[in-house]
Design a protein around this motif. Structure first.
Motif, PDB file in Angstrom:
ATOM      1  N   GLU A 148       0.814  -1.215   0.000  1.00 33.97           N
ATOM      2  CA  GLU A 148       0.000   0.000   0.000  1.00 33.97           C
ATOM      3  C   GLU A 148       0.848   1.267   0.000  1.00 33.97           C
ATOM      4  O   GLU A 148       0.426   2.296  -0.534  1.00 33.97           O
ATOM      5  CB  GLU A 148      -0.943  -0.007   1.210  1.00 33.97           C
ATOM      6  CG  GLU A 148      -2.013  -1.078   1.147  1.00 33.97           C
ATOM      7  CD  GLU A 148      -2.885  -0.974  -0.096  1.00 33.97           C
ATOM      8  OE1 GLU A 148      -3.153   0.165  -0.560  1.00 33.97           O
ATOM      9  OE2 GLU A 148      -3.295  -2.019  -0.628  1.00 33.97           O
ATOM     10  N   ASN A 149       2.032   1.220   0.576  1.00 34.58           N
ATOM     11  CA  ASN A 149       2.892   2.406   0.579  1.00 34.58           C
ATOM     12  C   ASN A 149       3.585   2.619  -0.759  1.00 34.58           C
ATOM     13  O   ASN A 149       3.623   3.740  -1.273  1.00 34.58           O
ATOM     14  CB  ASN A 149       3.924   2.306   1.711  1.00 34.58           C
ATOM     15  CG  ASN A 149       3.344   2.749   3.048  1.00 34.58           C
ATOM     16  OD1 ASN A 149       2.869   3.870   3.186  1.00 34.58           O
ATOM     17  ND2 ASN A 149       3.347   1.860   4.024  1.00 34.58           N
ATOM     18  N   LEU A 166       3.928   9.780   1.052  1.00 38.69           N
ATOM     19  CA  LEU A 166       4.156   8.544   1.792  1.00 38.69           C
ATOM     20  C   LEU A 166       3.992   8.724   3.293  1.00 38.69           C
ATOM     21  O   LEU A 166       3.622   9.776   3.787  1.00 38.69           O
ATOM     22  CB  LEU A 166       5.544   7.991   1.461  1.00 38.69           C
ATOM     23  CG  LEU A 166       5.576   7.143   0.175  1.00 38.69           C
ATOM     24  CD1 LEU A 166       7.000   6.786  -0.160  1.00 38.69           C
ATOM     25  CD2 LEU A 166       4.746   5.901   0.311  1.00 38.69           C
ATOM     26  N   ILE A 167       4.335   7.671   4.032  1.00 40.81           N
ATOM     27  CA  ILE A 167       4.036   7.532   5.459  1.00 40.81           C
ATOM     28  C   ILE A 167       4.164   8.819   6.254  1.00 40.81           C
ATOM     29  O   ILE A 167       3.197   9.333   6.793  1.00 40.81           O
ATOM     30  CB  ILE A 167       4.968   6.467   6.084  1.00 40.81           C
ATOM     31  CG1 ILE A 167       4.829   5.164   5.291  1.00 40.81           C
ATOM     32  CG2 ILE A 167       4.637   6.232   7.548  1.00 40.81           C
ATOM     33  CD1 ILE A 167       5.906   4.164   5.613  1.00 40.81           C
ATOM     34  N   LEU A 209      10.816   3.080   4.465  1.00 43.22           N
ATOM     35  CA  LEU A 209      10.289   2.159   3.467  1.00 43.22           C
ATOM     36  C   LEU A 209      11.384   1.223   2.967  1.00 43.22           C
ATOM     37  O   LEU A 209      11.151   0.028   2.755  1.00 43.22           O
ATOM     38  CB  LEU A 209       9.682   2.941   2.306  1.00 43.22           C
ATOM     39  CG  LEU A 209       8.939   2.119   1.245  1.00 43.22           C
ATOM     40  CD1 LEU A 209       7.826   1.286   1.877  1.00 43.22           C
ATOM     41  CD2 LEU A 209       8.368   3.037   0.165  1.00 43.22           C
ATOM     42  N   THR A 210      12.587   1.763   2.801  1.00 45.61           N
ATOM     43  CA  THR A 210      13.723   0.932   2.380  1.00 45.61           C
ATOM     44  C   THR A 210      14.001  -0.162   3.406  1.00 45.61           C
ATOM     45  O   THR A 210      14.303  -1.308   3.056  1.00 45.61           O
ATOM     46  CB  THR A 210      14.981   1.789   2.175  1.00 45.61           C
ATOM     47  OG1 THR A 210      14.706   2.814   1.210  1.00 45.61           O
ATOM     48  CG2 THR A 210      16.144   0.941   1.692  1.00 45.61           C
ATOM     49  N   ALA A 226      13.910  -4.089   2.858  1.00 48.83           N
ATOM     50  CA  ALA A 226      15.107  -4.864   3.222  1.00 48.83           C
ATOM     51  C   ALA A 226      14.732  -6.045   4.111  1.00 48.83           C
ATOM     52  O   ALA A 226      15.287  -7.149   3.966  1.00 48.83           O
ATOM     53  CB  ALA A 226      16.113  -3.960   3.937  1.00 48.83           C
ATOM     54  N   LEU A 227      13.785  -5.832   5.024  1.00 48.76           N
ATOM     55  CA  LEU A 227      13.313  -6.928   5.875  1.00 48.76           C
ATOM     56  C   LEU A 227      12.663  -8.014   5.025  1.00 48.76           C
ATOM     57  O   LEU A 227      12.922  -9.213   5.221  1.00 48.76           O
ATOM     58  CB  LEU A 227      12.310  -6.391   6.902  1.00 48.76           C
ATOM     59  CG  LEU A 227      11.599  -7.425   7.783  1.00 48.76           C
ATOM     60  CD1 LEU A 227      12.611  -8.242   8.587  1.00 48.76           C
ATOM     61  CD2 LEU A 227      10.598  -6.743   8.711  1.00 48.76           C
ATOM     62  N   LEU A 228      11.830  -7.600   4.090  1.00 45.89           N
ATOM     63  CA  LEU A 228      11.185  -8.553   3.173  1.00 45.89           C
ATOM     64  C   LEU A 228      12.227  -9.365   2.409  1.00 45.89           C
ATOM     65  O   LEU A 228      12.144 -10.599   2.338  1.00 45.89           O
ATOM     66  CB  LEU A 228      10.289  -7.793   2.191  1.00 45.89           C
ATOM     67  CG  LEU A 228       9.720  -8.603   1.012  1.00 45.89           C
ATOM     68  CD1 LEU A 228       8.596  -9.514   1.489  1.00 45.89           C
ATOM     69  CD2 LEU A 228       9.226  -7.685  -0.094  1.00 45.89           C
TER      70      LEU A 228
END
Length: 543
Positions: A233-234, A458-459, A480-481, A485-487
């Motif tokens: 969504e972001n 954005l957020i 967001l990066t 990165a976690l994903l």
């Protein structure tokens, strides 16, 4: 009712309580009632469609099964009197009858699907043809209801009919249990596609409460929420800003950032929804097919389609790819090419023909627009040419002494595939066909820093106009990066064969709950939800 909503979680919780409280022999009935209750949220007209499709498919399956059972009974009654020739002839006759019924029922199902999804596409093109020849005529568009999940339950039903026709499956004789297979509520929105022999039998079985299934299913749902609400969504804000309208000039950096954003958007949207679906099913003791296996690590377009929407790929392979390869026209052309141009040319014909048909169908399955059709043919061309030119590529690798197993060569393959995939995404996402080539061209030229403006909404930046500063944008980009990165870290670990949920389960309770609470906190802090947000807009829910 959206899968990524609080109402779905409450609905699922209620169903799980009832599911495990009632006697096991009624579990299937609980799921059937829940599935139709869930489907009712999309409108009563949609329910009429799915009920009609279910009854039609159920009766067609019984009809084919009855013919086959009658043949078996006749042969059994004759006993030793039934000669091999008699058995061969009766099987041939019965096979023709069943095949005829199968073809008719599949065509009826496809006609209904084509009518509701593609009628106005044909009308639009007819009107365009009238305009081209300056004819004073037009066909009015028809307001057709497109039922929720019609592509998914139609393909599931077709697979069921074909499997019965081939004799691989016994027809279900209980209408209610078959209706559950067609309407199973976690998978009705966006799949995955299911085969009755795999999932239908599980839905009929008795399932005992298993805390491990509950925990693992809940974790998968949580991860799906993270993908959908935090990432998809972001980044959608960025991709929509780039692809929403036609522009006189495209900044190369804008297009590149936009297509990267869209690639993450569609992946996290679709795989996130599938994670929620599979997690909900696992909590009931039901295993649904895996639909994604880290597509960003694909080393070729063929490999990408082995990792992306895997249930659709498996369906196409079983019911389209192999039948096309083995059909008489393709076999005939293959023999002709073998005689004229050699054995290799004969092999290439089915390897080229089948992908062309498959990816044309995949294109129109996503939507009957020229952009989806062109994208399907683009993918077919890439995969067919890779098969046809495989010997050439092999010789080049030998000539340049490239080590195929080396890390550097794999990085090259991934980068090459990613670039080809970006072009595919632009073909689909561009505002119009006319914008496709300029956007692709711009992606390789005209770079500047104008893409920073894409992060305005954005957020952090959307909270107040006063915070729309460079610092706020940098914070937003970093946040967001970090989420992406976690994903990707999770995907890298899974690519190495590490099972994330099993690994977490081995940690002590403090570490486990720290991970879960952190993920929940990230979803609450960074997720897109609340008033004005339409959580039902899963991209693949529209297919």
């Amino acid at each position: 009712m959206a899968l990524s909503s609080l109402s779905f979680l409450l609905f699922l919780s209620l169903i799980l309580i009832i599911y495990y409280v009632v006697p096991k022999k009624f579990q299937w009935a609980v799921l059937l009632i829940a599935s139709y209750a869930f489907y009712l949220f999309s409108g009563i007209d949609n329910v009429i469609f799915i009920v009609s499709s279910t009854v039609f498919t159920f009766l067609s399956g019984l009809w084919m099964q009855k013919i086959r059972d009658k043949m078996k009974n006749e042969i059994a009654l004759m006993g030793e009197k039934a000669t091999k020739e008699y058995k061969r002839e009766i099987k041939k006759t019965v096979s023709k009858k069943i095949h005829t019924i199968q073809v008719i029922t599949v065509l009826v199902s496809l006609f209904v699907l084509a009518y509701v999804k593609y009628l106005n596409f044909f009308i639009d093109n007819i009107n365009n043809l009238f305009n081209l020849f300056s004819w004073d005529a037009s066909v009015p568009l028809i307001n057709v209801i497109v039922p929720l999940g019609i592509s998914y339950y139609t393909f599931n039903s077709i697979g069921y009919l074909v499997d019965i026709g081939r004799g691989r499956l016994q027809a279900e004789r209980h209408l209610g249990k078959f209706a559950l297979f067609v309407s199973f509520f976690p998978s009705i929105v966006q799949g995955p596609l299911m085969r009755y022999g795999d999932v239908g039998t599980q839905l009929k079985e008795h399932h005992s409460f298993d805390l491990k299934n509950i925990k693992y299913g809940a974790q998968l749902i949580l991860w799906g929420f993270f993908k959908k609400l935090v990432i998809a969504e972001n980044v959608a804000v960025i991709s929509n800003a780039v692809f929403s309208t036609s522009l006189p000039e495209y900044s190369g950096s804008n297009v590149l950032v936009g297509v990267i954003a869209y690639s993450f958007q569609i992946y996290c949207d679709f795989s996130g929804g599938t994670d929620i679906t599979r997690g909900a099913a696992q909590m009931m003791g039901i295993t649904l097919p895996v639909n994604f296996e880290r597509p960003f690590f694909a080393t070729s377009m063929g490999n990408f389609w082995q990792r992306w929407h895997m249930s659709l790929g498996a369906w196409m392979r079983e019911y389209v790819f192999y039948p096309v390869m083995l059909c008489k026209p393709v076999t005939k052309i293959s023999k002709t090419f073998r005689k004229k141009y050699g054995a290799y040319a004969g092999k290439i014909v089915p390897s080229v023909a089948a992908p062309l048909v498959v990816f044309f169908l995949i294109g129109i399955w996503h939507g009957l627009t020229w952009q989806y059709i062109i994208n399907g043919l683009y993918n077919a061309l890439l995969i067919s040419s890779s098969v046809a030119l495989a010997p050439v590529f092999k010789k080049m690798i030998e000539l340049f002494r490239i080590k195929e197993e080396s890390f550097g060569f794999r990085i090259f393959q991934i980068a090459r595939t990613t670039l080809l995939l970006f072009i595919s995404r632009i073909i689909v996402k561009a505002p119009s066909i006319n914008d496709v080539l300029p956007m692709i061209k711009a992606m390789f030229t005209n770079f500047d820093l104008s893409f920073i403006s894409l992060f305005d909404n954005l957020i952090v930046a959307e909270q107040s106009t006063e915070t729309r500063t460079l610092i706020a944008k940098i914070i937003t980009i970093v946040m967001l990066t970090a989420m992406i990165a976690l994903l990707m870290t999770v995907d890298v670990l899974q690519e190495k064969g590490i099972k994330i949920r099993e690994t977490i389960a081995k940690k002590n309770i403090f570490i486990r709950w720290a991970i879960f609470y952190s993920l929940i906190f990230i979803i609450i802090l960074c997720g897109v939800y609340g008033p004005g947000y339409n959580a039902s807009d899963f991209i693949y829910g529209n297919f």
